[in-house]
Design a protein around this motif. Sequence first.
Motif, PDB file in Angstrom:
ATOM      1  N   ARG A  91     -25.821   7.064  13.137  1.00  0.00           N
ATOM      2  CA  ARG A  91     -26.242   5.869  13.397  1.00  0.00           C
ATOM      3  C   ARG A  91     -27.406   5.470  14.572  1.00  0.00           C
ATOM      4  NH1 ARG A  91     -20.764   2.644  13.445  1.00  0.00           N
ATOM      5  NH2 ARG A  91     -20.253   4.677  12.115  1.00  0.00           N
ATOM      6  N   LYS A 134     -24.990  10.051   1.701  1.00  0.00           N
ATOM      7  CA  LYS A 134     -23.854  10.140   2.593  1.00  0.00           C
ATOM      8  C   LYS A 134     -23.881  11.403   3.083  1.00  0.00           C
ATOM      9  CE  LYS A 134     -21.036   6.325   1.438  1.00  0.00           C
ATOM     10  NZ  LYS A 134     -19.891   5.806   0.518  1.00  0.00           N
ATOM     11  N   GLU A 139     -21.292   9.918   9.802  1.00  0.00           N
ATOM     12  CA  GLU A 139     -20.604   9.196  10.914  1.00  0.00           C
ATOM     13  C   GLU A 139     -21.056   9.954  12.100  1.00  0.00           C
ATOM     14  OE1 GLU A 139     -18.939   6.883  12.270  1.00  0.00           O
ATOM     15  OE2 GLU A 139     -18.370   5.721  10.348  1.00  0.00           O
ATOM     16  N   ARG A 179     -31.191   0.539  11.658  1.00  0.00           N
ATOM     17  CA  ARG A 179     -30.992  -0.686  10.832  1.00  0.00           C
ATOM     18  C   ARG A 179     -32.065  -0.710   9.769  1.00  0.00           C
ATOM     19  NH1 ARG A 179     -33.731  -5.594  14.390  1.00  0.00           N
ATOM     20  NH2 ARG A 179     -36.030  -4.407  14.727  1.00  0.00           N
ATOM     21  N   ASP A 190     -27.712  -2.927  -1.347  1.00  0.00           N
ATOM     22  CA  ASP A 190     -26.332  -2.412  -1.554  1.00  0.00           C
ATOM     23  C   ASP A 190     -26.452  -1.023  -1.870  1.00  0.00           C
ATOM     24  OD1 ASP A 190     -25.134  -4.871  -1.253  1.00  0.00           O
ATOM     25  OD2 ASP A 190     -25.156  -5.521  -3.111  1.00  0.00           O
ATOM     26  N   ARG A 193     -26.842   0.771   1.260  1.00  0.00           N
ATOM     27  CA  ARG A 193     -25.487   0.793   1.967  1.00  0.00           C
ATOM     28  C   ARG A 193     -24.653   1.838   1.496  1.00  0.00           C
ATOM     29  NH1 ARG A 193     -25.699  -3.087   5.725  1.00  0.00           N
ATOM     30  NH2 ARG A 193     -26.843  -5.064   5.281  1.00  0.00           N
ATOM     31  N   ASP A 194     -24.603   1.723   0.114  1.00  0.00           N
ATOM     32  CA  ASP A 194     -23.736   2.776  -0.732  1.00  0.00           C
ATOM     33  C   ASP A 194     -23.942   4.256  -0.373  1.00  0.00           C
ATOM     34  OD1 ASP A 194     -22.335   0.691  -1.877  1.00  0.00           O
ATOM     35  OD2 ASP A 194     -23.392   0.948  -3.845  1.00  0.00           O
ATOM     36  N   THR A 196     -25.141   5.275   2.414  1.00  0.00           N
ATOM     37  CA  THR A 196     -25.159   5.788   4.065  1.00  0.00           C
ATOM     38  C   THR A 196     -23.878   5.905   4.461  1.00  0.00           C
ATOM     39  OG1 THR A 196     -27.083   4.547   4.118  1.00  0.00           O
ATOM     40  CG2 THR A 196     -26.210   4.694   6.026  1.00  0.00           C
ATOM     41  N   PHE A 198     -22.340   5.309   7.248  1.00  0.00           N
ATOM     42  CA  PHE A 198     -21.735   4.360   8.588  1.00  0.00           C
ATOM     43  C   PHE A 198     -22.460   2.906   8.072  1.00  0.00           C
ATOM     44  CE2 PHE A 198     -25.495   6.686   9.586  1.00  0.00           C
ATOM     45  CZ  PHE A 198     -26.564   5.883   9.704  1.00  0.00           C
ATOM     46  N   PRO A 199     -21.927   1.753   8.342  1.00  0.00           N
ATOM     47  CA  PRO A 199     -22.334   0.588   8.281  1.00  0.00           C
ATOM     48  C   PRO A 199     -23.633   0.375   8.868  1.00  0.00           C
ATOM     49  CG  PRO A 199     -20.227   0.748   9.682  1.00  0.00           C
ATOM     50  CD  PRO A 199     -20.747   1.959   9.446  1.00  0.00           C
TER      51      PRO A 199
END
Length: 235
Positions: A91, A134, A139, A179, A190, A193-194, A196, A198-199
């Motif tokens: 991140r 992912k 992380e 970001r 979405d 996000r799925d 990746t 980390f948020p």
Amino acid sequence: MAEVTRAEVCVAACADLFAGEILASPMGLVPSLGARLARLTRAPDLLLSDGEADLLTPDGRTEGWLPYRKVFDVVAHGTRHVVMGANQIDRYGNQNISAIGDHRRPTRQLLGVRGAPGNTVNHRTSYWVPRHSKRVFVEAVDVVSGVGFDHAVGPFHDVHRVVTNLAVFDFGTLDRHMRLVSVHPGVDVDEVRDQTGFPLPPGDVGTTRVPDQEELRLIRTVLDPDGKRDREVPT
Ligand code: F8G
């Protein structure tokens, strides 16, 4: 003209990374096409490194000599923008191209850190990820090769953008967290996000621009008439 492909959107997004009279060192096909497209359009003074010892024109002719020792001068001077790959990225923009797994007993030995530490502390760096997942967006990276924003790295550290087959990112939050800037046409936020690990912070997300007619002509007939880009980024 045929519909714009995902690979062509990625080439234009990479072209938008480069501006001004600097040395572009793009790793991978799509960033190379992007740098050459930038040179033919909005960045006519851009110098294109072949990663070895030559400076090239957009059609691949040698126009200058830049051996390794001179590359190091340019790295230290800072007038360079490298677009590196990433086997892992976190991140804060720490990148790993060195090894996977516990460093005492890695499961995979990759390239090694190569020029990544020196590049990231000295000048602007972006990353190109052709398969956003992912496995790549993690992380924590297993080895820090390119240095991220959570390390004390000095005044020239400048991780600029991450361009993937799905989206474009920057590090524009107050704590320099990755970001979303834009998703490519046809991609859902979405989905990013799925994929990746980390948020991603909330915020406005745009749509990545599509190349204009002249850019499409250059990509399709001058820079990559054989369509190699579609092998790096299938539609
Ligand atoms: C993984 C993962 C993962 C890969 N998790 N497994 C597995 C789990 C994968 C495969 C296996 C192999 C300044 C400068 C320099 C210089 C000078 C000057 C640079 C100092 C010049 C020369 C030098 C260069 C920086 C890059 C290239 C980065 C890529 C990759 C890729 C493709 C990332 C796109 N997360 N990941 N595995 N160089 N590399 O399943 O298992 O590991 O994986 O600037 O050098 O020295 O310095 O990766 O994986 O930027 O871009 O190619 O295809 O996914 O690497 O092949 O199949 O064997 O079982 P990939 P690959 P298996 S700057």
